[in-house]
Design an enzyme around this catalytic site. Structure first.
Site, PDB file in Angstrom:
ATOM      1  CE  LYS A   1      -4.527   0.649   0.271  1.00  0.00           C
ATOM      2  NZ  LYS A   1      -5.541  -0.371  -0.106  1.00  0.00           N
TER       3      LYS A   1
ATOM      4  N   GLY B   1     -20.276   6.806   2.179  1.00  0.00           N
ATOM      5  CA  GLY B   1     -19.213   7.051   1.202  1.00  0.00           C
ATOM      6  C   GLY B   1     -19.811   7.062  -0.192  1.00  0.00           C
TER       7      GLY B   1
ATOM      8  N   GLY C   1     -17.679   7.872  -3.025  1.00  0.00           N
ATOM      9  CA  GLY C   1     -16.551   7.976  -3.962  1.00  0.00           C
ATOM     10  C   GLY C   1     -16.723   6.910  -5.029  1.00  0.00           C
TER      11      GLY C   1
ATOM     12  N   GLY D   1     -18.368   3.625  -3.099  1.00  0.00           N
ATOM     13  CA  GLY D   1     -19.730   3.856  -2.596  1.00  0.00           C
ATOM     14  C   GLY D   1     -20.686   4.284  -3.703  1.00  0.00           C
TER      15      GLY D   1
END
Ligand code: GLU
Length: 420
Positions: free
Chosen positions: A106, A218, A220, A223
């Site tokens: 990540k 959410g 974005g 979502g």
């Protein structure tokens, strides 16, 4: 209100529980508790007004025993090395649960992308790639989008990488736009994959998804797509939210209209959208609504010891990474709420990222049907493996998912002879 928990401590405790049940050796357990490698970078960026600002960034390669590290890059003002460590651990378990030949990694940059101009964002993205270019690669570590990063940002990063290496290497990064060597079906893959797991969970608990009520935290990429797909499938999306607020209409929201509004809003937020029957609520209230299905699709640590006993959903499908703390897990399990844990529920994104890499390697691109059929197979197989593990050990689904994944990663680590 309790102190915000450290996500990496949570990730380590989750692993500890799995290690005890699996009987991992102390050496294997200790090895899997820490990232294999991490890079901290400083990125100077010239701002539009001519001044310079230096941003801090990270890239963590948690484990690459099963294949190159894989995972997104987040742009967020509250990013810390520990959130990136936790997210890279969860990527390791995620690629293992869907059994794709990749490890976990990540990245993150501490920044507020909503306050940066497009030019500043591009220079920051390219600057990050200049710092990490020699640390990543299609056969080492492959970034992708995550919170606040987009296919366009992936294109800037790919271009910078190709300029640095002097070669065409599209498989170094995934989540690219379709016209820039991306895969069809990558845009909605995380939400679509989550919905495949919801369909399996609904069958198990006897919930009819037609007209099932849905709340989504959410709006974005993840979502927003969860809302659109739920709506298309005939579910009734009653609440949605983003950083600008939460909105509730028990009769069901007009999701296509909200999505069109968000697309047109320069800040890509729901703010400013109005409709009769819709009332503003708080993000906290959204989580506690009496709905059939709750999708946390924003950030970590939103379902905690403070609110877990007020969650009323029948299924909590975790499209976000790390939305539920371990204390909350116990409460939800006792209440009989069906949790589809994050690294299973949201594995559709990385699964199609893997398909994207395969297509890049062959330089031959699949039709959408092929992407979706293969995604469905991966998600339902993973769901069943986790469900069976939960039955065998009589544990909650998150621990069951850990048991499946940690065993797979430990087997690869042992097979390589790193730790026995
Ligand atoms: N950021 C996504 C995740 O958390 C996708 C990662 C990827 O495609 O590599 O799963």
């Amino acid at each position: 209100m309790s102190v915000k928990p450290n996500p990496f401590t949570i990730a380590q405790h989750q692993l500890d529980d799995a290690a005890a049940i699996l009987g991992l050796s102390p050496a294997m357990h200790a090895f899997l508790r820490m990232p294999m490698r991490e890079l901290h970078v400083s990125i100077p960026v010239q701002m539009d007004d001519g001044t310079y600002q230096t941003f801090q960034g990270f890239r963590v390669q948690y484990n690459d025993a099963r294949g190159p590290a894989k995972g997104g890059i987040r742009f967020h003002p509250d990013e810390t090395i520990d959130t990136v460590r936790a997210l890279s651990a969860w990527m390791t378990w995620k690629t293992a649960v869907v059994d794709i030949p990749l490890g976990g990694g990540k990245g993150g940059i501490i920044c507020d992308p909503k306050s940066l101009s497009r030019g500043e964002l591009e220079r920051l993205s390219r600057g990050y790639m200049r710092r990490v270019a020699h640390f990543i690669g299609a056969d080492k570590d492959v970034p992708a989008p995550d919170v606040n990063t987009t296919p366009e940002i992936m294109t800037w990063m790919l271009d910078e990488y190709e300029v640095i290496t002097g070669r065409h290497l599209p498989g170094v990064i995934t989540g690219k736009p379709v016209h820039m060597f991306g895969s069809l079906g990558r845009g909605d893959a995380t939400a679509r994959g989550g919905i495949y797991t919801v369909r399996e969970a609904a069958k198990l608990i006897g919930l009819d998804l037609q007209n099932a009520s849905v709340a989504i935290q959410g709006f974005g990429n993840v979502g927003g797509w969860a809302a659109k797909l739920s709506h298309q499938m005939g579910m009734k999306v009653v609440a949605v939210s983003d950083i600008s607020g939460a909105f509730y209409d028990p009769a069901g929201l007009d999701i296509p209209a909200i999505a069109a509004h968000v697309d047109q809003n320069p800040r890509h937020l729901i703010e400013g959208y109005t409709a009769a029957g819709m009332k503003p609520i708080t993000n906290a209230e959204l989580l506690e609504l009496p709905v059939d299905l709750l999708f946390p699709a924003a950030l970590e640590n939103v379902i905690t010891a403070d609110n877990a006993d007020r969650i009323q959903a029948k299924i909590v499908a975790e499209l976000a990474n790390g939305p539920t703390t371990p204390e909350a897990d116990q409460v939800l399990f006792k209440k009989g709420i069906y949790i589809i844990p994050d690294f299973l529920c949201n594995a559709g994104g990385v699964t199609v990222s893997y398909f994207e890499q395969v297509q890049n390697a062959y330089n031959f691109y699949w039709p959408i049907e092929e992407v979706q059929t293969r995604l469905e197979a991966k998600m339902t197989t993973a769901f069943r493996a986790v469900h069976e593990m939960a039955q065998v050990h009589n544990v909650h689904n998150r621990l069951a998912a850990y048991l499946v994944s940690v065993q797979r990663v430990a087997d690869a680590v042992a097979a390589r002879g790193w730790v026995k």
